[in-house]
Design an enzyme around this catalytic site. Structure first.
Site, PDB file in Angstrom:
ATOM      1  CB  CYS A 194      -0.852   0.002   1.264  1.00 33.75           C
ATOM      2  SG  CYS A 194       0.186   0.072   2.751  1.00 33.75           S
TER       3      CYS A 194
ATOM      4  CG  HIS B  60       3.933  -5.608  11.515  1.00 33.66           C
ATOM      5  ND1 HIS B  60       2.787  -5.220  12.149  1.00 33.66           N
ATOM      6  CD2 HIS B  60       4.949  -5.261  12.350  1.00 33.66           C
ATOM      7  CE1 HIS B  60       3.088  -4.674  13.323  1.00 33.66           C
ATOM      8  NE2 HIS B  60       4.397  -4.679  13.454  1.00 33.66           N
TER       9      HIS B  60
ATOM     10  CG  HIS C 224       2.993  -0.523  12.355  1.00 29.64           C
ATOM     11  ND1 HIS C 224       4.246  -1.039  12.146  1.00 29.64           N
ATOM     12  CD2 HIS C 224       2.169  -1.211  11.537  1.00 29.64           C
ATOM     13  CE1 HIS C 224       4.183  -2.011  11.250  1.00 29.64           C
ATOM     14  NE2 HIS C 224       2.937  -2.124  10.859  1.00 29.64           N
TER      15      HIS C 224
ATOM     16  CB  CYS D  82       0.793   4.996   7.394  1.00 26.58           C
ATOM     17  SG  CYS D  82      -0.469   5.238   6.122  1.00 26.58           S
TER      18      CYS D  82
ATOM     19  CG  HIS E  38      -1.107  -4.053  15.789  1.00 32.02           C
ATOM     20  ND1 HIS E  38      -0.786  -2.829  15.248  1.00 32.02           N
ATOM     21  CD2 HIS E  38      -0.901  -4.954  14.808  1.00 32.02           C
ATOM     22  CE1 HIS E  38      -0.418  -2.995  13.992  1.00 32.02           C
ATOM     23  NE2 HIS E  38      -0.473  -4.285  13.702  1.00 32.02           N
TER      24      HIS E  38
ATOM     25  CD  GLU F  71      -3.009   1.387  13.101  1.00 30.88           C
ATOM     26  OE1 GLU F  71      -2.621   0.621  12.200  1.00 30.88           O
ATOM     27  OE2 GLU F  71      -4.127   1.926  13.105  1.00 30.88           O
TER      28      GLU F  71
ATOM     29  CB  THR G  73      -5.371   1.670   9.651  1.00 36.78           C
ATOM     30  OG1 THR G  73      -4.152   1.010   9.993  1.00 36.78           O
ATOM     31  CG2 THR G  73      -5.348   3.106  10.126  1.00 36.78           C
TER      32      THR G  73
ATOM     33  CB  CYS H 265      -6.350   2.400   5.586  1.00 32.77           C
ATOM     34  SG  CYS H 265      -5.534   0.867   5.141  1.00 32.77           S
TER      35      CYS H 265
ATOM     36  CB  SER I 156      -3.027  -6.298  11.759  1.00 30.43           C
ATOM     37  OG  SER I 156      -4.413  -6.214  11.911  1.00 30.43           O
TER      38      SER I 156
HETATM   39 FE1  SF4 Z   1      -0.923   0.817   4.505  1.00 28.65          FE
HETATM   40 FE2  SF4 Z   1      -3.318   1.363   5.449  1.00 28.65          FE
HETATM   41 FE3  SF4 Z   1      -1.343   0.750   7.153  1.00 28.65          FE
HETATM   42 FE4  SF4 Z   1      -1.284   3.093   5.838  1.00 28.65          FE
HETATM   43  S1  SF4 Z   1      -2.804   2.463   7.332  1.00 28.65           S
HETATM   44  S2  SF4 Z   1       0.412   1.647   6.090  1.00 28.65           S
HETATM   45  S3  SF4 Z   1      -2.234   2.569   3.870  1.00 28.65           S
HETATM   46  S4  SF4 Z   1      -2.252  -0.605   5.595  1.00 28.65           S
END
Ligand code: SF4
Length: 302
Positions: A14, A43, A76, A98, A126, A128, A165, A193, A222
């Site tokens: 992505c 990851h 993350h 991100c 996690h 994030e 996300t 996302c 994830s």
């Molecule tokens: Fe990729 Fe979505 Fe994670 Fe951003 S939030 S790094 S676009 S998976």
């Protein structure tokens, strides 16, 4: 044995992962001294091993980084406490978070400032979730399911919902429905996302049409794990593998159509050996299954 591969589009990298990898590559090119990365940059085992070979040093604690060093924060995101600890240590930080994760941090931060109790839908532990929770640790509760929501005590404040996300779109819809039932006035942001959403939409088509789905992605990814779960939830056998070495050829017995996809942190190179192997086993047709075109790009940080 299989005669057809259904190849998900989109799959693999992505925009946030591309950006984080570009950042670390450029920092490694530019720095003469050691380069540290806080948490795995993305990851994926192969990506991280590749960076280790280039000299990147991955750490789980800022205290493991010598004062004044260069450090890159992963895609993350990190809690404000980590940023403060890095500053106190005089680290030279480049943040590869991100932008879509940063957006969730900003939502959580504002909600806390505005007096809300935050429900963070996500997986405790996690990277994030730890980062987002760190924006308002005393005001944030992590919930992972309808049952978690039902078990919550009274929040004592208006409720604001943000999400990780990379969750399952369907499971999260159920968790959010439970929040709406318990807290009808809750303000809700669903932060799953575009990349997670699109890859899950594609794997659903694969699971409908294939007798077996293979998801390439690491166990700590994830969104990769969710892809496998989504396919299995539709009743189709599905396996997550880091690469071809983890595939058991017995999985192909009696299967005519194989669905193949990859999580958002997975280089496309890892799929080619699987495709080549299936060709050698008799696959003659590779059919792209296109559910969305992705044109998202993120600028590199300064
Ligand atoms: Fe990729 Fe979505 Fe994670 Fe951003 S939030 S790094 S676009 S998976």
């Amino acid at each position: 044995m299989p005669h057809t591969i259904l190849l998900a589009e989109p799959r693999g990298f992505c925009a946030g992962v591309v950006r984080a990898i570009d950042v670390l590559n450029q920092v490694l090119d530019a720095e003469t001294g050691p380069v540290y990365a806080f948490h795995e940059i993305v990851h994926n085992k192969y990506v991280v091993d590749g960076f280790r070979e280039r000299g990147a040093i991955f750490v789980e604690s800022i205290e493991d980084v010598p004062a004044g060093s260069r450090i890159v924060f992963s895609a993350h995101g990190v809690a404000p406490g980590v940023i403060a600890a890095a500053r106190d240590r005089g680290l030279r930080v480049i943040d590869a978070t991100c932008p879509l994760v940063t957006k969730v941090h900003l939502e959580a931060k504002k909600a806390a400032k505005d007096g809300f109790e935050i429900l963070l839908v996500g997986h405790e532990g996690h990277d994030e979730v730890e980062g987002t929770k760190g924006e308002a640790p005393d005001r944030t509760r992590v919930v992972d399911s309808r049952r978690d929501v039902q078990a919550l005590g009274e929040p004592g404040r208006p409720v604001f919902v943000v999400t990780q996300t990379t969750l399952s779109v369907d499971d999260t819809a159920d968790t959010i429905a439970a929040v709406r039932e318990r807290f009808p006035d809750a303000q809700i942001r669903n932060d799953i996302c575009y990349a997670t959403t699109n890859r899950q939409a594609a794997v659903k088509v694969l699971a409908e049409r294939a007798g077996l789905v293979i998801v390439v992605g690491s166990a700590n990814s994830s969104n990769s794990v969710r892809l496998c779960e989504v396919a299995r939830a539709m009743g189709t056998p599905a396996y997550r593998v880091d690469g071809i070495a983890e595939i058991d050829p017995g999985w192909y017995d009696g299967v005519e159509v194989v669905g193949l996809t990859a999580g958002a942190s997975v280089p496309d190179d890892l799929l080619q050996p699987i495709i080549d192997d299936l060709r050698a086993r008799g696959v003659t047709r590779i059919e792209p299954v296109v559910v969305a075109e992705e044109t998202v790009e993120f600028r590199l940080p300064e």
